[in-house]
Design a protein around this motif. Structure first.
Motif, PDB file in Angstrom:
ATOM      1  N   ASP A 176       0.837  -1.191   0.000  1.00 26.85           N
ATOM      2  CA  ASP A 176       0.000   0.000   0.000  1.00 26.85           C
ATOM      3  C   ASP A 176       0.876   1.247   0.000  1.00 26.85           C
ATOM      4  N   LYS A 177       0.796   2.031  -1.073  1.00 28.33           N
ATOM      5  CA  LYS A 177       1.559   3.272  -1.185  1.00 28.33           C
ATOM      6  C   LYS A 177       0.631   4.488  -1.239  1.00 28.33           C
ATOM      7  N   ARG A 178      -0.521   4.370  -0.572  1.00 20.89           N
ATOM      8  CA  ARG A 178      -1.487   5.452  -0.635  1.00 20.89           C
ATOM      9  C   ARG A 178      -0.968   6.746  -0.023  1.00 20.89           C
ATOM     10  N   GLU A 179      -0.042   6.647   0.927  1.00 25.10           N
ATOM     11  CA  GLU A 179       0.484   7.869   1.531  1.00 25.10           C
ATOM     12  C   GLU A 179       1.253   8.708   0.520  1.00 25.10           C
ATOM     13  N   LEU A 180       1.675   8.088  -0.589  1.00 22.89           N
ATOM     14  CA  LEU A 180       2.357   8.802  -1.666  1.00 22.89           C
ATOM     15  C   LEU A 180       1.423   9.121  -2.836  1.00 22.89           C
ATOM     16  N   GLY A 181       0.167   8.699  -2.712  1.00 25.98           N
ATOM     17  CA  GLY A 181      -0.766   8.891  -3.813  1.00 25.98           C
ATOM     18  C   GLY A 181      -0.613   7.858  -4.905  1.00 25.98           C
ATOM     19  N   PHE A 182       0.071   6.751  -4.624  1.00 27.25           N
ATOM     20  CA  PHE A 182       0.339   5.712  -5.626  1.00 27.25           C
ATOM     21  C   PHE A 182      -0.702   4.600  -5.621  1.00 27.25           C
ATOM     22  N   GLY A 183      -1.510   4.509  -4.561  1.00 34.91           N
ATOM     23  CA  GLY A 183      -2.371   3.347  -4.438  1.00 34.91           C
ATOM     24  C   GLY A 183      -1.547   2.122  -4.087  1.00 34.91           C
ATOM     25  N   LYS A 184      -1.886   0.985  -4.665  1.00 33.69           N
ATOM     26  CA  LYS A 184      -1.131  -0.240  -4.407  1.00 33.69           C
ATOM     27  C   LYS A 184      -0.090  -0.454  -5.503  1.00 33.69           C
ATOM     28  N   ARG A 185       1.110  -0.778  -5.087  1.00 33.12           N
ATOM     29  CA  ARG A 185       2.235  -0.970  -6.012  1.00 33.12           C
ATOM     30  C   ARG A 185       3.043  -2.205  -5.604  1.00 33.12           C
ATOM     31  N   SER A 186       3.932  -2.609  -6.485  1.00 35.31           N
ATOM     32  CA  SER A 186       4.824  -3.723  -6.172  1.00 35.31           C
ATOM     33  C   SER A 186       5.950  -3.246  -5.266  1.00 35.31           C
ATOM     34  N   TRP A 187       6.313  -4.096  -4.314  1.00 30.13           N
ATOM     35  CA  TRP A 187       7.558  -3.882  -3.580  1.00 30.13           C
ATOM     36  C   TRP A 187       8.713  -4.162  -4.542  1.00 30.13           C
ATOM     37  N   ARG A 188       9.867  -3.588  -4.275  1.00 33.36           N
ATOM     38  CA  ARG A 188      11.016  -3.783  -5.163  1.00 33.36           C
ATOM     39  C   ARG A 188      11.702  -5.119  -4.853  1.00 33.36           C
ATOM     40  N   ILE A 235      14.632  -9.764  -2.102  1.00 30.08           N
ATOM     41  CA  ILE A 235      13.574  -8.832  -1.710  1.00 30.08           C
ATOM     42  C   ILE A 235      14.207  -7.700  -0.916  1.00 30.08           C
ATOM     43  N   GLU A 236      13.894  -6.478  -1.290  1.00 28.18           N
ATOM     44  CA  GLU A 236      14.444  -5.344  -0.559  1.00 28.18           C
ATOM     45  C   GLU A 236      13.948  -5.346   0.885  1.00 28.18           C
ATOM     46  N   PRO A 237      14.792  -4.886   1.809  1.00 31.32           N
ATOM     47  CA  PRO A 237      14.394  -4.916   3.225  1.00 31.32           C
ATOM     48  C   PRO A 237      13.149  -4.080   3.486  1.00 31.32           C
ATOM     49  N   ASP A 238      12.382  -4.534   4.456  1.00 33.38           N
ATOM     50  CA  ASP A 238      11.126  -3.884   4.815  1.00 33.38           C
ATOM     51  C   ASP A 238      11.422  -2.718   5.750  1.00 33.38           C
ATOM     52  N   LYS A 239      11.675  -1.563   5.134  1.00 33.37           N
ATOM     53  CA  LYS A 239      11.926  -0.368   5.929  1.00 33.37           C
ATOM     54  C   LYS A 239      11.429   0.845   5.172  1.00 33.37           C
ATOM     55  N   GLU A 240      11.416   1.986   5.813  1.00 33.84           N
ATOM     56  CA  GLU A 240      10.844   3.184   5.222  1.00 33.84           C
ATOM     57  C   GLU A 240      11.611   3.629   3.984  1.00 33.84           C
ATOM     58  N   GLY A 241      10.901   4.395   3.157  1.00 32.47           N
ATOM     59  CA  GLY A 241      11.535   4.910   1.949  1.00 32.47           C
ATOM     60  C   GLY A 241      11.450   3.910   0.824  1.00 32.47           C
TER      61      GLY A 241
END
Length: 259
Positions: A118-130, A145-151
């Protein structure tokens, strides 16, 4: 919470149908079409035109795609939760011809991987994790899988990490840059040589406000094109042809790579 790599490795990729527009014509592309009977490198990212995706993730995979293919990879696939029109324009703007671009417009594949976030805080809606993964005959052989952290972390899903996993001894080609001029026949000759050798290059065109003074400041020359490999100036069309010509007595296929 993101899934662990261990929970995904050894499992089949999600079976979905992608709505794509290769060649600007609508076509359904299935997971089987992409992966069955093939060895495929996949890299997934949050979105087209976003900073890290455009400046590093996609360009480096495009650059290393020929080396990955030399090391047993059949295709290099980029998956992003964008519509096919955006994906196609992004590929054109990036000149990413070595990549198969797949729009996961509804996020079905990303959700099936457990990596739709969920990237709604950026206005992206739902997106893939990197992330990136090596898929063999539809089975996830290895995933980063990229680490689960902010940014927007970008630490493990890069093209160099994938290449080292596939073949630690593989040597990436040196980066190639060409300063060219629209309509220049010598530029076209040099580009044809690089294309024939399967070499990805960055074209810095006079259209990008690169004038003769800039060319001279960078290369010491005033004629177009000027080609650099690994920071070393090779020169114009004739010099590029000579650089890639076979050694005396060697067959044409033995011409040296960009190194």
């Amino acid at each position: 919470m993101l899934p662990s790599a261990a929970s995904l490795e050894g499992k089949p990729v999600p079976q979905v149908t992608f709505k794509a527009r290769p060649g600007d014509e609508w076509r359904d592309i299935t997971s089987d079409e992409l992966f069955k009977g093939k060895t495929v490198v996949v890299f997934a990212l949050p979105g087209a035109y976003t900073p890290t995706c455009s400046s590093a993730h996609l360009p480096r995979y495009n650059e290393l795609a020929p080396v990955l293919r030399e090391n047993g990879v059949d295709d290099v696939v980029c998956i992003t939760v964008n519509d096919p029109f955006v994906v196609n324009e992004w590929q054109r703007s990036q000149e990413a011809d070595n990549i198969t671009m797949i729009p996961d417009g509804n996020g079905d594949f990303s959700e099936g991987m457990g990596l739709l976030v969920d990237k709604r805080e950026l206005g992206f809606g739902k997106r893939s994790w990197r992330y990136s993964m090596l898929v063999k005959d539809g089975i996830v052989d290895k995933i980063f899988i990229e680490p689960d952290k902010e940014g927007d972390p970008f630490e493990v899903s890069d093209a160099d990490t994938m290449l080292r996993h596939i073949n630690p001894d593989a040597r990436p080609r040196e980066p190639v840059v060409m300063f060219s001029k629209p309509g220049c026949p010598y530029c076209a000759r040099a580009k044809a040589v690089l294309k024939a050798k399967g070499i990805t290059y960055t074209d810095i065109s006079q259209d990008q406000k690169i004038n003769t003074s800039v060319l001279r400041a960078v290369s010491g020359e005033m004629t177009w094109p000027q080609v650099f490999i690994g920071g070393k100036r090779i020169g114009g069309a004739e010099a590029v042809e000579a650089h890639f010509a076979p050694a005396p007595g060697a067959p044409a296929s033995d011409a040296s790579a960009a190194s």
